[in-house]
Design a protein around this motif. Sequence first.
Motif: not given
Length: 601
Positions: A300-309, A213-216
Motif C-alpha cells: 500500500d505504501e512503498l518505503q525507501m527500505y523497499d527499494i532494493y527488495a 519486510r520487517e528485516v529490511r
Amino acid sequence: MKIQASNPKREEIKDEFKWKLEHIYESVELWEEDFKKVKNMVNKLSEYNDRIAESSDNLLESIKLSANMSRLFEKLHVYAHMKSHENTANSFYQSLADRADALGIELEAKSSFMMPEIISISDDDMEKFYKENNELGFYKRYLDEIRRMKPYVLSKNEEEILAMAGELAQAPGNIFDMYNNADIKFPMVKNDDGKEIELTKGRYMALVESSNREVRKNAYTALYSTYKNHRNTLAAMLNANVKANIFNAKVRKYKSAREAAMFPDNVPIEVYDNLIDTIHNKMHLMYRYMALRKKLLGLDELQMYDIYAPMVKDVNIEIPYAEAKDTVKKGLSLLGEEYVNLLDEAYENGWIDVYENQGKISGAYSWGCYDSHPYVLMNYNDTLDSMFTLAHELGHAMHSYYSDKNQDYVYSQYKIFVAEVASTTNEALLMDYMLKNTQDKKLKMYLLNHYLEQFRATVYRQTMFAEFEKVIHEKVESGESLTADLLSEIYANLNKQYYGPDVEMDEYIEMEWARIPHFYSSFYVYKYATGFSAAIALSSKIINQEEGARSRYLEFLKSGGADYPIELLRKAGVDMTTPEPIEKALMVFENLLNEMENMVQ
C-alpha cells in the motif's frame, strides 16, 4: 547459489581455473632483476632535473626514460600485487607488494620535476624543439596534454606550498574513512532467521534485499539512526572537504571546483549539466518504475527500505562456470569472430582466476600490464550475478588488450571517464541475448528486474549524487556554510524529486549523504552515469546492427588514451556533449519498463 562446505586451499584448485602469472615473470629472481633496473633508471632520470628545457635531446631522452621506467615498474607492481591477491596470508608476496609500493612512491617523488619543467618551456622554444628533432613529434600529444595544464600551474614556490598543504586537503576524506571504516558501530538487528546479528555496512545490503519486510525496515532504521546520531560531525567533515576543493580551484584560478575536477579529463562542464537536465526530463520513467515495484511487491505504501527488495521471488538460477563461459561467448558474438576468439584465448590460456580459495582477495577485477595479456580475478559462485561479472570484467580486459596491442605505452592508458564503457557494453549485449533467448516468464521477469535496477542505481541514483555535489559546492561558493540541517534538506528534496510520488519519504533517508564515500572524491560519480549511458547507446547500435557500429566500437577499444575521452566516444558514435546518448539509453530503460509492465497486467 552453490556454497562449498569449506573454502579450499589455493593448491586444491585445479590449474585450469587459475591465472598464469608466470606469463609476466617466470620466477621471483627475474622480478628482482627488474626491481634493480628500475632503481637504476630512477637515479638516471634524476640527472635531468633542471635540464629538461635545455635542449630537444634532453626533453626527448627524459620522456623516453620516464616511459620505459614506468612501463617496467608497472610490470613489477602488477605481478607483486596479483601474487599477493592469490592468498593475502602469504607474507612473502605481501612483502613483495609492499616493496613495489615503496618503489612507486620513490618514482613519483624523483620524477615530480618533469611536469613543471615541461610546462616552463615557452611555446616558441617548443616549436623550435619539434623542428630540430623529428622523433619528438611522436610525443606531441603527450606533451600537449601536460602543457594544457599551464594556465593552472603556479610558480615553483607556490606549487611547493600547495604540495605541502596536500595532506591538509586530504584530511576530511581521511577522517571520514577512519570514522566510516573503523570507528562507527551499528546496533544488533534480526536477520531472516530471527537471529540477532551485529549490523555492518557489508551485511546491510543483504538485509535490505530480504523478502522479509520487517528485516529490511529494522536494518534501514538502524543504519541511518547511527549516522544521524553523528550528523553535525559528519556535516563538518563534508563541509571541510568542499571548502578544500574550492580553495584549490580558487588558488589555481579555475572558475569553480567543478571545472577544476573536470579539466584534467578535458570534459566540458555541459556534459555534467546535460546529464542532470536530461534525467530531469525523464523523471516520469523512474516514477513508473517505482509504481511497478510497489505493485509487484503488493504494498500500500512503498518505503525507501523497499527499494532494493527483489520484485520477482522464488527464482533459483544456477549457472556453472562452463555454462557461463559459453553463454557469455554467445552473448558477445555480435562483436565479431576476432573478439570471440579472444574470449577463447582468455578462457583457455590462463587469463582468469576463477574460484575463491582461502586467503584470496574478495570481489572481482581486471588488471595486467602493458607487457602481458590482461588478467581477470573472479570469485565465481554459479549465480547470474557471477556470470554478468565475468562478462563485465572481460569487457575491461578486452579494452586493455586492444589498447595495448594498438598503442604505444604512453598512449595506451584510457581515462576513467570511459573505463566503464566496455564492461557495461558487454553486460548490455549479454542481457539482450538472454532476454531474447529466455522463454520462461518468471526468469525473464527476473532478468528485467536485474536490468531495470542497473538503470536505477547507475543512471538515476548516481545522477542524483552528482546533482547533490553540484548544489553543495555552489552553496559554499556563494558564501553559505553546509550545516547538517542544510545538507539533509538538500538531500531530502533531491531524493523526493528523483523517486517520485509513489515512494514515501522519511526522517532517515535525508541522512544518506553522510554515508557516501564518493562525496570525498568530488565530481567523480557523474562518470558512472555517463559511462553507463554511453555503453547502452553504443550497445544498442551494435544490437540493431547499425552500419559501421561494430567497427567504430572496436576502434574505440583500440584507441586507449590516443585522444581525449569525449573525442574517442564521438568517433565511436556517441557525442556526450549532447543529451542524445543519455536519451537513447533511457529509451532502452523505457522499453524494458514497457515489457515488464505488459508481463504483469
